[in-house]
Design a protein around this motif. Sequence first.
Motif, PDB file in Angstrom:
ATOM      1  N   GLY A 112      47.582  44.503  53.016  1.00  0.00           N
ATOM      2  CA  GLY A 112      47.531  44.120  54.419  1.00  0.00           C
ATOM      3  C   GLY A 112      46.131  43.719  54.862  1.00  0.00           C
ATOM      4  N   PHE A 113      45.140  44.503  54.441  1.00  0.00           N
ATOM      5  CA  PHE A 113      43.754  44.201  54.792  1.00  0.00           C
ATOM      6  C   PHE A 113      43.348  42.841  54.208  1.00  0.00           C
ATOM      7  N   THR A 114      43.740  42.616  52.952  1.00  0.00           N
ATOM      8  CA  THR A 114      43.445  41.341  52.301  1.00  0.00           C
ATOM      9  C   THR A 114      44.150  40.189  53.012  1.00  0.00           C
ATOM     10  N   THR A 115      45.373  40.442  53.449  1.00  0.00           N
ATOM     11  CA  THR A 115      46.124  39.418  54.173  1.00  0.00           C
ATOM     12  C   THR A 115      45.424  39.028  55.470  1.00  0.00           C
ATOM     13  N   GLY A 116      44.878  40.012  56.177  1.00  0.00           N
ATOM     14  CA  GLY A 116      44.146  39.715  57.404  1.00  0.00           C
ATOM     15  C   GLY A 116      42.962  38.802  57.143  1.00  0.00           C
TER      16      GLY A 116
END
Length: 263
Positions: A11-15
């Motif tokens: 999720g963090f990478t997606t952001g």
Amino acid sequence: MNDIAIIALAGFTTGITTVLFGFGGGFVVVPFVYQLMLRQAELAGNAMHIAVATSTAVMIFNAGWVSYQNWRAGKLSPQTLFPLLWFIAIGAVVGSCLAGIFSENIVRTMFVIYMLATISDCLLRKGFFRGSSPRRLSLPVVTGGGVIIGMIAALLGVGGSVMTVPLLRRHGYAMRECISASNPLSLPVALCGAVTYAVIGWQNIPVSGFLGFISLKILGVLVLTGWAGIVFSRRVIPAVPDIWHARIYVMLLFLVLLAMFFH
């Protein structure tokens, strides 16, 4: 590393990739969620559908938030977005309807083929890495191209950035302009896809915590950590030179292809 930590990292990478490359969810979320679902016997048969459905739901939040910020900052061009946005929306409706027809293996195979075609196009055709002379999108590209983009993106849960970014790049846009446009162009895909997967998966998941094929627990983690990634990228990561922006974009596509191909 436990499953929640892995999803939080995704999720963090997606952001970050939403801000830098217009990937609202699909190319990071789909491989992670897919492999996580394969470990659960009762969900393994619907692993790809769950991954794609959850990805489309994540895109609503990520692409929507970044689009709003870019709109407030005056970074969105109506001449670029319209009427392409409406034809992508039409294609997204068609692709969402087709999503319930194809089997798990067919969706996964289409995902891999789609990635191969996109990477090959960026590498083999001139103009992507160093740009080209600016020119307007033709009527056939806007209409037919928009419908095809929306249809494939909704069917595979990848948003529209992997098609809209190369398209705009080849028409002379800088990478930053391509990325800014790709997020709002992904919204109709995300909305249509999420609603469709919620409906067609209503009776197919034998466990609680799902809205159709959408995993609500995973969605919650991805949205929260994705927001953190968006904030982090805007405050910490410096501007990337245009040519390196294009190179890293293709490298990320290749990494995700490897993740799906070997599983």
